[in-house]
Design an enzyme around this catalytic site. Structure first.
Site, PDB file in Angstrom:
ATOM      1  N   ARG A  52     -54.674 -99.073  62.633  1.00 29.53           N
ATOM      2  CA  ARG A  52     -55.543 -98.255  61.775  1.00 29.53           C
ATOM      3  C   ARG A  52     -56.664 -99.130  61.224  1.00 29.53           C
ATOM      4  NH1 ARG A  52     -52.081 -93.672  60.261  1.00 29.53           N
ATOM      5  NH2 ARG A  52     -51.280 -93.149  62.327  1.00 29.53           N
TER       6      ARG A  52
ATOM      7  N   HIS B 222     -50.634-100.238  52.641  1.00 31.28           N
ATOM      8  CA  HIS B 222     -51.387-100.054  53.880  1.00 31.28           C
ATOM      9  C   HIS B 222     -51.503-101.355  54.676  1.00 31.28           C
ATOM     10  CE1 HIS B 222     -52.854 -96.356  51.854  1.00 31.28           C
ATOM     11  NE2 HIS B 222     -52.847 -95.903  53.100  1.00 31.28           N
TER      12      HIS B 222
ATOM     13  N   GLU C 191     -45.057 -91.405  50.620  1.00 29.71           N
ATOM     14  CA  GLU C 191     -44.949 -90.753  51.936  1.00 29.71           C
ATOM     15  C   GLU C 191     -44.532 -91.762  53.012  1.00 29.71           C
ATOM     16  OE1 GLU C 191     -47.205 -90.419  55.652  1.00 29.71           O
ATOM     17  OE2 GLU C 191     -48.644 -90.148  54.018  1.00 29.71           O
TER      18      GLU C 191
ATOM     19  N   SER D 180     -45.428 -88.180  58.275  1.00 31.43           N
ATOM     20  CA  SER D 180     -46.294 -87.012  58.296  1.00 31.43           C
ATOM     21  C   SER D 180     -46.025 -86.325  59.631  1.00 31.43           C
ATOM     22  CB  SER D 180     -47.747 -87.475  58.203  1.00 31.43           C
ATOM     23  OG  SER D 180     -48.540 -86.392  57.783  1.00 31.43           O
TER      24      SER D 180
ATOM     25  N   ARG E 149     -42.870 -99.447  55.804  1.00 33.19           N
ATOM     26  CA  ARG E 149     -42.847 -98.647  54.570  1.00 33.19           C
ATOM     27  C   ARG E 149     -41.433 -98.186  54.244  1.00 33.19           C
ATOM     28  NH1 ARG E 149     -47.649 -94.270  53.430  1.00 33.19           N
ATOM     29  NH2 ARG E 149     -49.012 -96.005  53.963  1.00 33.19           N
TER      30      ARG E 149
END
Length: 529
Positions: A301, A310, A452, A455, A503
């Site tokens: 990303r 991130h 989160e 997704s 994560r």
């Protein structure tokens, strides 16, 4: 003789006297040095003659596979009172050493386990051997022959608390430099402890710049063993559910999610991109009748996000599956997979969880079975009750995600839940709209401790509707032609999601920064080591 001649000869006499004095001093100095060296040599000779244990210690020849020794090396974690009085060999690092009179205490470390070792002057060890052991640089690797003894009082500072090693032989296999870029005890100090009493702690950049040493701490060892456990449990669980593991390309011709956050790479005479997700290829496999697939691999990303959660490269645990009638079949399959991972970690990785907890204490991770599922509108209502002002179709900000996590924990006593039916406007173009309310979609996010971790959604599997949604999102149809074409020859209804491995580990262990769970992290400011 003139006055000048007389003065000249006096100056010469003074200079020659000075020269003689200097020569005398140098001669005395040289004699003293020679005497000292002779004494040292004599002492050394005497020492060697007196040192009955001289063959029991020293720096071993470099291991170049010269010989095959029929010698079993015991693991530190296996040293228990049941093995007491046995003579064993082991290889470990010198974690600390402390000389005290005629003895030296060493702590020998092997991965996340350590044991106390004693070298004491006696039948087997000479005072020279004790001195040698005390002077071994920290982090050096040693081979030790020792008798394992039970101890009367537990050794609180070691993982093997009920035994210690009485060393008979010690050889340095690989010597560490005397000056380390960081001290392991500083890097292992429990959170907040160093600040209170002024002892040194190690900041994150120093840790990451010297990652090879930082990864040696018992905490780092435990984190990455638990991370390997997450991958193992993910694969185990999905394989039992008849999923097929696939490998997908990471160099692609178009941005996989249609966004701008992609890394461009030179590809011969043209350009290519690093994959933001295996989305297209997972879906193509469903269209190719693989039915249920998963993959574990790097995801890139190009987001300039310097946050605690991130990374520019992370490991994606991706799932995609065909379903029969309702996308909740997909949600149930993913949540059950996560629950099996949580149970497996709780039951099989308790040592690692406790090791990390000593340095970074946190509440044990809680989850429900079956997993709690809330609709987006319910989440918004809970936030509004707590005083948050937000519209029905607004996306959740990071602070609101965290607040909702706290509210869910208070009300339902779980750290893991699903938020279902997101507004269509905040989801990607390939998300299936909700047939009963076009403002919402058949999409969901999963949360751990209010952050989160996944997704996902039912995907649009009809090429006509997919084209309409792409146009609505102003996406260049030419760039996603191959994607849309893959649905033209019959595609089953399907859905899936992508999980970030780092994560999941960070949140399960209650850590505060994703760089702690990324072995060699990549973020906008870090490209090495």
């Amino acid at each position: 003789m003139t006055k000048e001649d007389a003065q000249g000869s006096t100056a010469e006499e003074t200079q020659s006297k000075k020269g003689l004095k200097k020569q005398q001093k140098e001669a005395e100095k040289a004699a003293k040095k020679a005497e000292k060296q002779a004494k040292l040599a004599a002492d050394q000779q005497g020492t060697e003659e007196d040192d009955f244990a001289k063959d029991q210690y020293g720096i071993a020849a470099m291991v170049q596979s010269q010989q095959k020794l029929d010698r079993e090396l015991v693991r530190v974690q296996d040293l228990t009172p049941e093995m007491a009085d046995k003579v064993i060999w082991l290889r470990a690092r010198v974690h600390t050493s402390r000389a005290k009179g005629k003895q030296c205490f060493l702590v020998l470390r092997q991965q996340q386990f350590n044991v106390q070792a004693l070298v004491a002057v006696g039948d087997r060890a000479s005072k020279q051997m004790v001195k040698f052991a005390a002077n071994i640089n920290k982090e050096s690797i040693v081979d030790v022959e020792a008798t394992l003894r039970k101890v009367e009082q537990k050794i609180e500072s070691c993982t093997q608390q009920e035994v210690e090693l009485h060393v008979e032989k010690i050889f340095v296999i690989s010597q560490a430099e005397a000056r380390l870029p960081l001290q392991l005890e500083d890097a292992s100090r429990p959170e907040g402890e160093g600040d209170e009493d002024g002892r040194a702690t190690v900041n994150q950049d120093t840790r990451l710049d010297n990652r090879v040493i930082d990864l040696r701490t018992t905490t780092s060892q435990a984190i990455f063993r638990l991370q390997a456990g997450v991958c193992m449990l993910f694969r185990e669980t999905l394989t039992k559910k008849d999923f097929v593991e696939i490998q997908t390309p990471k160099i692609i011709s178009a941005a996989s999610e249609g966004g701008a956050n992609v890394f461009t790479v030179s590809y011969f005479k043209t350009s290519a991109y690093l994959a933001q997700s295996p989305q297209l290829y997972k879906q193509m496999c469903i269209c190719a009748d693989f039915d249920k697939v998963f993959c574990v691999g790097p995801v890139f990303r190009a987001e300039d996000s310097n946050t605690h959660r991130h990374l520019t490269e992370f490991v994606g645990l991706d799932i995609e599956m065909a379903f029969n009638y309702h996308y909740h079949e997909v949600i149930d399959s993913i949540t059950d997979t996560m629950v099996q991972i949580f149970k497996g970690l709780r039951d099989r990785f308790q040592t690692e969880i406790q090791t990390v907890g000593k340095q970074y204490p946190s509440e044990p991770f809680k989850f429900l079975e079956p997993t709690l599922r809330l609709e987006y509108t319910e989440g918004v209502a809970m936030l509004r009750q707590a005083g948050v002002e937000m519209g029905d179709e607004d996306d959740l900000s990071t602070p609101n995600e965290k607040l909702l996590g706290r509210l869910v924990k208070e009300k339902y006593d779980t750290d893991f839940y699903v938020l279902d039916k997101y507004p269509l406007s905040v989801r990607p173009f390939y998300t299936m709209p909700d047939p009963s309310n076009p403002k919402y979609s058949n999409s969901y996010d999963m949360f751990m401790r209010g952050e989160e971790i996944l997704s996902g959604a039912q995907r649009v599997h009809d090429p006509q509707l997919l084209t309409e949604r792409a146009i609505h999102h102003e996406i260049d149809l030419e760039k996603i032609k191959a994607y849309i074409d893959s649905f033209r020859y019959g595609a089953p209804p399907h859905g899936g999601g992508g999980i970030g491995l780092e994560r999941v580990c960070m949140l399960y262990l209650g850590l505060h920064n994703i760089r702690q769970t990324s072995m060699f992290p990549r973020d906008p400011k870090r490209l090495t080591p």
